[in-house]
Design an enzyme around this catalytic site. Structure first.
Site, PDB file in Angstrom:
ATOM      1  N   HIS A   1       0.934  -1.186   0.114  1.00 37.50           N
ATOM      2  CA  HIS A   1      -0.031   0.179  -0.134  1.00 37.50           C
ATOM      3  C   HIS A   1       0.864   1.249  -0.159  1.00 37.50           C
ATOM      4  CE1 HIS A   1      -4.013  -1.903   0.854  1.00 37.50           C
ATOM      5  NE2 HIS A   1      -3.146  -2.997   1.470  1.00 37.50           N
TER       6      HIS A   1
ATOM      7  N   ARG B   1      -7.737 -10.766   9.621  1.00 40.53           N
ATOM      8  CA  ARG B   1      -6.726  -9.678  10.202  1.00 40.53           C
ATOM      9  C   ARG B   1      -6.728  -9.576  11.430  1.00 40.53           C
ATOM     10  NH1 ARG B   1     -10.417  -8.107   6.224  1.00 40.53           N
ATOM     11  NH2 ARG B   1      -9.788  -7.079   4.237  1.00 40.53           N
TER      12      ARG B   1
END
Lengths: 576, 413
Positions: free
Chosen positions: A148, A414
């Site tokens: 990212h 996650r």
């Protein structure tokens, strides 16, 4: 203003926020369940009680996170749900019994492996353990491989800091480790002019997070690079620094590089307890014997809260946020060359980026991921409804993509904390413990930067009792497994002349040779299952999903190692 | 660079038959085979029933392949085993980049190509099986390879999904090898395999067949522990509330075969969305001049005899093509039929000047009883045959004499 919060630890004096705590208690009792008790411990809010469902557990935790404490310990139980389920390493032996080392890294994901490699640059004894039979089997092999750019994390958070720094480090590390890396950029696209407000705030956020090159682009400009975008797109934001890098390969490469430089990795090794003496971890129990580390690093991902608890230093709770992704046939890869998503005012700045389409480093298009709360840390099951939702939502961004292009799908969870930020800090209470915990998206992008700081903390601690020097012998390069089909004909010819096995193709869909399979089986972190070979070489990842090559690869592993076929075929197999 | 008139890619029943025919035609040719041994999938099909049409005998797969291989060797056919086609480029003919252990990376030049590289199995992901990802889920062909070629038997309590022929044959094979086969589940309301296999593989061994039921979910961490089975409606959608749990350690998938056409796609050769193989004319030439297709790479056959037959047809025409000095552009037209009557018809096109005997292969779209296939060309009916029953799993073949009518229509009455 840009805030450098590196290594900062904020603690809260007990009793500072009594008023807020009482208010929270009232609110939770009234709105969620009367059984909820709110207390404070070691600078964290602790919740206990029993509620009707998992959503209520999460809701209570999120409310508690609004208070200015450093963490939320959420021990609320949901009726009939046992969220503590965990896969255990079944092996029992004394391989590690009595072993002493400078640093023990708990967790062999991208974070643990990056830390082990960083520490292997110094004259330290390192042991990395992981409960699974291979590295990177949880978050690190269950993400979209996206590095990212760092626009989305809230400015001033550790997430923002490590994401942007990590992104800047990736290309060079990938090159050293011989892992594919491509800077491909992200288009966050809009279907409505009104969203210009959102665009401005994204650009502002990028500036505050110090992400370079983020800019407004017109539909025409997007079309120049992405000619197949949906007709509904009017414009967007371009983030040029987004990269892609295959996450399992990178994790294994980091681990191998650590091993090449002297670190030890022990797989199928689960930490089961710790002995604490005078505010210090004295010994660590595993299923393969008790070990005596001078310094312990908690990089246990989804179970980092359990490791903190064993050390008596729990101030956060991991709540698994699940996501599912679908992978499309490589053939459709040509329709996209970057990462694209469409945001609306509703979807912006949510906890997840809401999914999109990612052109992976291997050339497939990945769709998703979704994001939702559920109780089980290792529930990697997929379901038709969620995958269908992910496809319905995202496929429309690019013309020519269809549901029938899906070749496989997978799920991951996650390791989210209620504070939603990474925990990268020395323990406040246990003098030889360092946390790299609560690391979830964008943890993959952040890993190299986190590893730098964690190593610095560990070295500081090591210097208290020994001399620490940088090794001149450190080998930064890792050769890895050469992808022979990717070479030009001349180099490929040379390779085959040196070793005929590189000329025998076993995986027809991905064109992987027997030589590459043997390289994986005999690598620094050996691949001892069909799945482990697949993660290292891509053999079995293509259209036929291993239908033709699985028996051939199983037989090669069997011949090389003597391991039984049943174990080679199993998921947790290959134990040695 | 070595040059040949024709290259055959694949040495299973289609490729071997093609190669033998090419030798008969006297052209310079070579066969490329990616595996160590020729014979294709037949190598692992140790059950009998192959070659009834061609040899009037019930041969095993290896015996059937062996007869062709013996003849090929006798005719001096050159087969390059353990050799992989990495790339095909169009030149004034075609240039193939090949890879093997002995020569490394090398190229050959040919005038014509016969694609005879068979098919692959559909996977569980392609039919929306969800749940965990334990070990113990295999396609039928993979399980067959483990048992028949490698001699491994990591299967104990098995559920078979799909009543395709390989699934049925594996039900019998697993039973004979000592596994417990709990049942064959088929999402459709009729079996996908040949009737004789239902009787010989299931009924004879008391293996139950469950129609209109499918596996929707799997359970287990390291190994499979069980599957969820649900009833489905006529559009194969699971019906809520019908789910049942079946404990098992093996799930065998026999959910369809897909022609392997990655090489065809790399040459931008158009495929038929129904057969998943290339669109071909009566010469079995694809829409790329000089590239021919046959066997299961063209469309999935249920009898190997037809596979070899199409290999021979492709080879005759490929040899003729390679020998031609001056080539004229083809003009082809669609073979017309109604989608509701026929699942598919191969060849999909005929050239306007097509003359002589042409073999057509077709499957009906549904089970059709007491129906007549009527074939018209040039405004007249040129063929008529009555069938007691037509079933989609059972392919039919008809041979028709064409005399340059330039168009053809199949009707089902």
């Amino acid at each position: 203003m840009y805030i450098d919060i590196r290594m900062s630890v904020c603690n809260t004096e007990e009793g500072t926020y009594m008023k807020e705590l009482n208010k929270l208690s009232e609110k939770l009792k009234k709105e969620i369940d009367a059984s909820i008790e709110v207390t404070e411990t070691r600078g964290a809010v602790r919740l206990e009680g029993t509620v009707k469902d998992w959503d209520s557990v999460i809701k209570a935790g999120e409310k508690a996170a609004e208070l200015p404490y450093r963490g939320v310990i959420n021990d609320i139980q949901a009726n009939g749900i046992d969220s503590s389920k965990e896969r255990k390493a079944e092996l029992k032996d004394s391989k590690l019994s009595g072993l002493k080392m400078d640093v023990m890294v708990i967790g062999g994901g991208i974070i643990g492996c990056s830390i082990a490699r960083e520490l292997a640059k110094y004259n330290l004894d390192i042991l990395l353990v992981d409960k699974e039979s291979d590295l990177g089997l949880h978050q690190s092999s269950r993400n979209d491989g996206m590095v990212h750019p760092g626009v989305m994390p809230k400015p001033g958070t550790k997430k923002a800091y490590y994401n942007v720094r990590g992104n800047e480090m990736y290309a060079a590390i990938a090159k050293d480790l011989n892992v594919k890396y491509r800077t491909i950029g992200t288009y966050v696209m809009f279907e409505n002019k009104v969203i210009d407000v959102l665009a401005r705030s994204l650009i502002k956020r990028a500036e505050r997070n110090r992400v370079k090159g983020v800019r407004h682009v017109s539909r025409k400009q997007i079309l120049e690079n992405e000619p197949n975008i949906s007709d509904s797109v009017v414009g967007g934001i371009y983030m040029p620094t987004t990269g892609v890098c295959p996450p399992y390969e990178m994790t294994i490469a980091m681990g191998e590089s650590a091993v090449i430089n002297g670190a030890k990795i022990s797989l199928s090794t689960q930490v089961t307890g710790m002995q604490i003496e005078n505010g210090k971890i004295h010994s660590v129990n595993t299923n393969r014997g008790n070990v005596f580390p001078k310094i312990v690093i908690n990089a246990a991902g989804l179970f980092s809260d359990m490791i903190a608890q064993m050390a008596g230093d729990r101030f956060f709770t991991i709540h698994p946020r699940k996501g599912q992704v679908a992978l499309l046939d490589k053939e459709k890869g040509r329709l996209l060359d970057s990462v694209v998503s469409i945001v609306s005012l509703n979807s912006a700045f949510q906890k997840t980026k809401g999914g999109g389409l990612v052109k992976t480093a291997d050339g497939n298009i990945l769709v998703g991921p979704s994001a939702y709360e559920q109780p089980y840390k290792e529930d990697y099951s997929t379901d038709y409804e969620d995958i269908d939702r992910v496809l319905s939502k995202n496929l429309r961004y690019i013309k020519g993509l269809e549901k029938k292009d899906v070749i496989t799908y997978l799920a991951g969870t996650r390791a989210a904390t209620y504070k939603e930020d990474f925990i990268v800090e020395e323990s406040l209470y246990i003098s030889n413990l360092i946390h790299a915990a609560g690391i979830q998206s964008p943890g993959y992008a952040s890993a190299p930067a986190i590893a730098l700081d964690i190593a610095e903390m560990a070295i500081k601690k090591a210097k208290e009792y020994r001399q620490v020097i940088k090794k001149e012998s450190f080998i930064k390069e890792r050769k890895g497994i050469t992808r022979v089909a990717g070479m030009d004909n001349e180099s490929r010819q040379k390779f085959i002349e040196q070793n005929q096995d590189y000329g025998k193709i076993l995986c027809r869909c991905e064109e992987i040779s027997k030589g590459e399979i043997l390289d994986a089986v005999n690598s620094p972190v050996p691949a001892l299952t069909v799945d482990a070979v697949k993660r290292r070489t891509r053999a079995g990842m293509g259209r036929c999903q291993g239908g033709f090559c699985k028996p051939l690869i199983a037989e090669i592993i069997h011949q090389e190692t003597g391991i039984e076929i049943e174990s080679i075929l199993s998921k947790g197999g290959g134990l040695q | 660079m070595i040059e040949f008139d024709v290259v055959t890619i694949g040495s299973g029943p289609a490729g071997l038959a093609a190669a033998i025919e090419l030798s008969r035609q006297g052209v310079a040719h070579v066969v490329i085979e990616r595996e160590s041994k020729s014979g294709g999938i037949l190598k692992q099909c140790i059950h009998d029933g192959f070659g009834l049409h061609r040899f009037n005998e019930r041969l095993t797969g290896p015996e059937y392949a062996g007869r062709f291989l013996d003849e090929a060797i006798e005719k001096g056919v050159e087969i390059w085993n353990d050799t992989f086609v990495s790339k095909i480029e169009k030149d004034d003919g075609f240039i193939l980049t090949l890879v093997n252990s002995e020569k490394g990376v090398f190229k050959i030049k040919v005038k014509a190509i016969i694609l005879a590289n068979g098919c692959r199995e559909r996977t569980g992901k392609q039919i929306n099986i969800h749940g965990t990802r334990p070990a113990g889920i295999y396609t039928a062909g993979t399980a067959q390879y483990f048992i028949n070629i490698q001699g491994y038997m990591p299967f104990n309590k098995c559920v078979i999904l799909g009543s395709g022929d390989i699934g049925l044959i594996m039900a019998r094979r697993l039973t004979l090898e000592g596994a417990e086969v709990l049942g064959v589940y088929e999402a459709k309301d009729s079996p996908s395999g040949l009737t004789r296999n239902i009787s010989q593989c299931l009924e004879d061994f008391n293996v139950p067949l469950y129609l209109s039921k499918t596996v929707t979910k799997v359970f287990g961490e390291d190994y499979l522990e069980g599957v969820q089975v649900m009833s489905v409606d006529k559009d194969i959608r699971p019906i809520e509330g019908t789910d049942e749990y079946v404990a098992c350690d093996t799930l065998i998938l026999s959910v369809g075969l897909i022609p392997e056409n990655e090489l065809a796609k790399s040459l931008d050769i158009p495929l038929d969305s129904r057969t998943k193989g290339p669109v071909v004319d009566e010469k079995l030439m694809t829409m790329q001049d000089g590239v021919f297709s046959c066997g299961n790479a063209l469309h999935v056959n249920d009898l190997v005899d037809y596979v070899s037959e199409s290999g021979e047809t492709a080879a005759k025409n490929a040899a003729e093509y390679a020998k031609q000095k001056n080539r004229v552009a083809r003009s082809v037209t669609d073979v017309n039929y109604n989608n509701e009557d026929f699942l598919y018809i191969v060849p999909q096109k005929i050239s306007r000047e097509a003359e002589g005997k042409v073999k057509f292969y077709f499957r009906s779209a549904d089970i059709k009883e007491n129906s007549t296939v009527n074939i018209r060309a040039g405004g007249k009916t040129i063929f008529k045959r009555k069938y007691n029953v037509l079933r989609p799993p059972e392919m039919e073949a008809v041979e028709i004499e064409l005399s340059g009518e330039g168009e053809i229509t199949f009707e089902l009455i």
